[in-house]
Design a protein around this motif. Structure first.
Motif, PDB file in Angstrom:
ATOM      1  N   THR A  13      16.657  34.123 111.203  1.00  0.00           N
ATOM      2  CA  THR A  13      16.394  32.962 110.354  1.00  0.00           C
ATOM      3  C   THR A  13      14.941  32.915 109.900  1.00  0.00           C
ATOM      4  O   THR A  13      14.641  32.396 108.829  1.00  0.00           O
ATOM      5  N   LYS A  14      14.042  33.476 110.698  1.00  0.00           N
ATOM      6  CA  LYS A  14      12.622  33.481 110.332  1.00  0.00           C
ATOM      7  C   LYS A  14      12.261  34.684 109.469  1.00  0.00           C
ATOM      8  O   LYS A  14      11.122  34.830 109.050  1.00  0.00           O
ATOM      9  N   ASN A  22       4.545  36.870 112.585  1.00  0.00           N
ATOM     10  CA  ASN A  22       5.696  37.771 112.673  1.00  0.00           C
ATOM     11  C   ASN A  22       5.521  38.790 113.780  1.00  0.00           C
ATOM     12  O   ASN A  22       6.488  39.165 114.461  1.00  0.00           O
ATOM     13  N   ARG A  55      17.070  33.725 115.998  1.00  0.00           N
ATOM     14  CA  ARG A  55      15.900  33.051 115.443  1.00  0.00           C
ATOM     15  C   ARG A  55      15.071  34.030 114.620  1.00  0.00           C
ATOM     16  O   ARG A  55      14.505  33.670 113.583  1.00  0.00           O
ATOM     17  N   ARG A  60       6.340  37.128 116.991  1.00  0.00           N
ATOM     18  CA  ARG A  60       7.785  36.924 117.073  1.00  0.00           C
ATOM     19  C   ARG A  60       8.511  38.209 117.436  1.00  0.00           C
ATOM     20  O   ARG A  60       9.408  38.228 118.274  1.00  0.00           O
TER      21      ARG A  60
END
Length: 87
Positions: free
Chosen positions: A63-64, A21, A60, A24
């Motif tokens: 969604t993650k 995370n 994205r 990301r």
């Protein structure tokens, strides 16, 4: 500290998920920074291209589970308004 095998496993999983995370979030922030820099440079074509590149990354992230969808919607709305306002 975790004592049971299950708690130890959860601690390992949490650490691994945290690292993913974090990467990301960092990647998304980089895309956002590119949009910000393009907006401050005043070049509308570059800014709109940077915004187009950033949008799928932000989605994205939703969604993650890194960002909440309303947070991303707010960021996209504000950024697109600022890009649109470039004369």
């Amino acid at each position: 500290m975790a004592n049971s095998p299950q708690a130890k496993k959860r601690a390992r999983q949490n650490e691994a998920r945290f690292q993913v995370n974090k990467a990301r979030r960092s990647r998304i922030r980089t895309f956002l920074r590119k949009v910000e820099e393009a907006i401050t440079s005043g070049d509308k074509d570059v800014a709109s291209a940077a915004l187009r590149d950033a949008q799928p990354e932000l989605m994205r992230g939703v969604t993650k589970g890194v960002f909440h969808k309303n947070t991303v919607a707010r960021k996209m709305s504000r950024l697109s308004a600022r890009v649109k306002a470039i004369g």
